[in-house]
Design an enzyme around this catalytic site. Structure first.
Site, short mmCIF file in Angstrom:
data_model
loop_
_atom_site.label_atom_id
_atom_site.label_comp_id
_atom_site.label_asym_id
_atom_site.label_seq_id
_atom_site.Cartn_x
_atom_site.Cartn_y
_atom_site.Cartn_z
CB CYS A 30 -0.85 0.03 1.26
SG CYS A 30 -1.77 -1.49 1.51
NE ARG A 46 4.11 1.08 -1.97
CZ ARG A 46 5.10 0.24 -1.77
NH1 ARG A 46 6.18 0.34 -2.49
NH2 ARG A 46 5.02 -0.69 -0.86
CD1 TRP A 103 -1.79 -5.33 -2.78
CD2 TRP A 103 -2.65 -4.53 -4.68
NE1 TRP A 103 -1.76 -6.32 -3.71
CE2 TRP A 103 -2.28 -5.87 -4.88
CE3 TRP A 103 -3.23 -3.81 -5.73
CZ2 TRP A 103 -2.46 -6.50 -6.10
CZ3 TRP A 103 -3.39 -4.46 -6.94
CH2 TRP A 103 -3.01 -5.79 -7.11
CG ASN A 109 2.78 -1.20 2.81
OD1 ASN A 109 2.27 -2.23 2.40
ND2 ASN A 109 3.76 -0.57 2.20
N GLY A 110 1.44 -3.90 4.73
CA GLY A 110 2.04 -5.19 5.10
C GLY A 110 0.97 -6.17 5.56
CD GLU A 140 6.33 -16.69 -18.01
OE1 GLU A 140 5.43 -17.15 -18.74
OE2 GLU A 140 6.35 -15.51 -17.62
CE LYS A 165 6.75 -12.25 -19.28
NZ LYS A 165 5.88 -13.09 -18.52
CD GLU A 209 4.61 -10.71 -22.18
OE1 GLU A 209 4.93 -11.43 -21.23
OE2 GLU A 209 3.50 -10.17 -22.26
CG HIS A 218 10.82 -35.50 -32.74
ND1 HIS A 218 10.99 -36.72 -33.34
CD2 HIS A 218 11.25 -35.63 -31.47
CE1 HIS A 218 11.46 -37.58 -32.45
NE2 HIS A 218 11.63 -36.94 -31.30
CE LYS A 236 0.04 -6.63 -14.97
NZ LYS A 236 1.14 -7.58 -15.24
C1 F6R Z 1 2.37 -12.28 -19.90
C2 F6R Z 1 1.12 -11.81 -19.37
C3 F6R Z 1 -0.14 -12.47 -19.81
C4 F6R Z 1 -1.00 -12.81 -18.58
C5 F6R Z 1 -2.37 -13.35 -19.01
C6 F6R Z 1 -3.21 -13.76 -17.83
O1 F6R Z 1 3.45 -11.58 -19.37
O2 F6R Z 1 1.09 -10.91 -18.58
O3 F6R Z 1 0.12 -13.61 -20.55
O4 F6R Z 1 -0.31 -13.73 -17.81
O5 F6R Z 1 -3.05 -12.38 -19.77
O6 F6R Z 1 -3.46 -12.69 -16.99
P1 F6R Z 1 -4.01 -12.90 -15.52
O7 F6R Z 1 -2.97 -13.64 -14.75
O8 F6R Z 1 -4.26 -11.53 -15.00
O9 F6R Z 1 -5.27 -13.72 -15.65
#
Ligand code: F6R
Length: 606
Positions: free
Chosen positions: A2, A27, A73, A99-100, A479, A483, A486, A502, A601
């Site tokens: 927070c 935050r 948060w 916060n915590g 993963e 990364k 994207e 293959h 996001k």
């Molecule tokens: C990759 C990324 C996306 C999310 C996906 C699911 O870096 O951010 O692939 O992981 O859109 O999002 P959440 O976890 O919010 O359901």
């Protein structure tokens, strides 16, 4: 996670607090509030953003030159007006922001209820206010000291009493807190940006520090109230840089937060020699009735599910599948009341994930959510929820949430294995032992980020990237590749190391980079052979290998060593170099790392 801000001086406190909170909104942003002492102690708080608080304040008279502000948060209790900070003591004479997480708040709450106290909120913070009131005998500093002796967990706390209008007191443990010195006025904040326009003279407080903040002075004490000295730092950052904690991008900041995230995710769950989940209500009878497990999620969260699938079968000996949420409901999966469905989502709002959750429930599955955002849709609709406590993730690319998801999934599986009698006490205690060293090991990796940056600077001509690994290293490869795609827009594929020959091997040329994840002990030699196949085609190989596996140097072009950890725990920290590779590739290409093109996001469309 927070935001905290506090002011004492000769000016009107409210505009300074609101201004500081706006700069802390990154935050935490589910609710906000302020407390000011003028003629009386007044608190105004609301669910929503700082702008909602400002609207509410239009109808309030809040005058005074000492006050505290908070942007929340949520961790305990859904985001609503009542659970928003500041929190008052029972008689409303003490006010607290925090916060915590207070791990033992339920025990403390029970003790206070037994003494006849009545609580108004679901938060852990309210307990702090009640305890301070209990100990208060005219000196706020002493009452705070006695209170923190009872608290277990992490906290940055700031407290005012309406009986002492010339001071506030603050204390920190494992949660950031700084003090700022002005002329006839002083400040506190969870992060420097909040107070940077008002002062550049900052004291960075250390764990256990208790501070007594007055208009003309700030005194720092240790836990026994012995006066101590802390250096005053001159901070010349710009505000935007300060919000990123001095990092160039939120993504890098969030990767560097991972050691702390690892500690927070295990808080209250890894104690002494045992793993527990006090928030879960799961009977042995139910666990015994499960005959299949699904992990459904999207993107990075799905990759955490792949890890879950491997470990569920290993520890629980129950058939398990990881499934992309957007596919799950459009086939006809076998689901009934013996199915346990884990739903993983950082945001808790991803449309496909929510749809898969509803579909699974309709078919009779029992659901457990693994989520970050408290009160989000997933957490409201699942049967039970386990939070990962990673704090707000701002960069579009998910990093710290993945680390916490993988960690929580492993802990859950260990916990279920224990309940089912499939794990001995000794095995459990060994796992706990390894977990306790994980934060430091993660820190040792992020501190070597320059090695990755240096390697990436040699990869400018790369056109094609493969991430390969076996078993849990394969889960990590998926993963790592996501990364890179994207944020750096370099084409990347995650492949099981044994599958390269293959088909994809046809694409390997001297302009290909193969990142070989080779940390999973039992299959190291097998992956090594696959690396040799790549080298024979002229591909460049960077190996992410476990310390001590020196044979790899004879084969790979470059090796980044990760610290030794038990095989099943390794992925929690071994993903860090993969995240850093993506980050530095994108940086070398001058891209908009925190907001990659075409992505959002939170994906709330199908
Ligand atoms: C990759 C990324 C996306 C999310 C996906 C699911 O870096 O951010 O692939 O992981 O859109 O999002 P959440 O976890 O919010 O359901």
């Amino acid at each position: 996670m927070c935001g905290i801000v506090g002011y004492i001086g000769n000016k009107d406190a409210l505009p300074i607090l609101i201004d500081g909170l706006k700069r802390l909104e990154y935050r935490g942003y589910d609710s906000a509030g302020v407390a000011i002492i003028g003629d009386d102690l007044k608190v105004v708080k609301t669910q929503g953003r700082i702008s909602d608080l400002e609207n509410k304040l239009k109808n309030e008279e809040l005058k005074g030159s000492i006050g505290l502000g908070h942007t929340r948060w949520a961790t305990h209790g859904v985001p609503n007006d009542v659970n928003a900070h500041p929190h008052l003591s029972e008689s409303k004479s003490i006010v607290v922001i925090h916060n915590g997480i207070i791990e033992n708040y339920l025990e403390l709450k029970k003790m206070l209820v037994k003494e006849g106290r009545t609580f108004r909120t679901d938060t852990d913070t309210e307990v702090i206010a009640y305890l301070i009131e209990e100990f208060y005998e005219g000196d706020l500093l002493k009452a705070v000291k006695k209170t923190v002796e009872l608290l277990e967990g992490s906290y940055a706390i700031a407290v005012m009493s309406k009986n002492e209008r010339d001071r506030f007191v603050a204390v920190r443990k494992d949660s950031p807190l700084v003090a700022g010195l002005g002329q006839g006025e002083n400040f506190i904040a969870s992060d420097i940006p909040a107070i940077l326009p008002y002062t550049k003279n900052i004291i960075i407080l250390e764990n256990g520090d208790i501070i007594d903040v007055r208009r003309e002075s700030i005194n720092v004490y240790d836990k026994n109230l012995n006066l101590i000295t802390r250096n005053i730092k001159r901070i010349d950052w710009r505000i935007e840089d300060a919000q990123k904690g001095g990092f160039k991008h939120f993504m890098l900041k969030e990767i560097f937060e991972e050691p702390d995230v690892i500690r927070e995710a295990m808080r209250g769950r890894v104690r002494d020699a045992v793993v527990e989940f006090p928030e879960l209500n799961i009977s042995l009878e139910y666990l015994k009735s499960i005959n299949q497990v699904y992990f459904v999620a999207c993107g990075t969260a799905y990759h955490a599910g792949v890890f879950g699938k491997y470990l569920t079968e290993k520890y629980l000996r129950i058939p398990a599948q990881a499934e992309v949420a957007s596919e799950f409901r459009y086939r006809d999966p076998v689901i009934d009341e013996h199915t346990l469905l884990f739903v993983i989502s950082q945001s808790g709002e991803t449309t496909d994930t929510l749809a898969a959750l509803r579909f699974g429930k309709e078919k009779g599955a029992r659901t457990i959510g693994i989520a970050n955002v408290v009160g989000s849709s997933v957490t409201r609709e699942v049967d039970q929820v386990v939070y990962i406590h990673a704090g707000p993730e701002i960069a579009v690319a998910s990093t710290k949430a993945y680390v916490a998801q993988v960690e929580v999934i492993l802990l859950l599986i260990v916990y279920f294995a224990k309940l089912l009698g499939k794990l001995t006490k000794e095995e459990e205690s060994n796992i706990v032992n390894d977990f306790q060293k994980l934060e430091e090991k993660a820190r040792s990796i992020v501190l070597r980020s320059n090695e990755i940056a240096d390697f990436v600077s040699t990869t400018k001509s790369i056109e094609e990237t493969f991430y390969i690994g076996r078993n849990l290293d394969f889960a990590l490869s998926l993963e790592g590749a996501l990364k890179l795609k994207e944020i750096s827009y370099v084409h990347a594929e995650g492949y099981p190391a044994g599958e390269l020959k293959h088909g994809p091997l046809a694409l390997v040329t001297p302009n290909s980079l193969v990142i070989a994840v080779i940390t999973y002990g039992p299959l190291k030699e097998k992956t090594l052979s696959n690396i040799k196949e790549v080298k024979a085609r002229g591909g460049k190989v960077l190996a992410i290998a476990q310390e001590g596996y020196n044979t790899i140097e004879e084969v790979a072009d470059r090796v980044f060593y990760v610290p030794k950890v038990a095989n099943d725990i390794g992925p929690i920290i071994n993903v860090i170099p993969l995240q850093l590779i993506a980050y530095y590739m994108a940086e070398a290409r001058g891209l908009d790392i925190d907001k990659p093109r075409n992505l959002a996001k939170s994906v709330t469309v199908e």
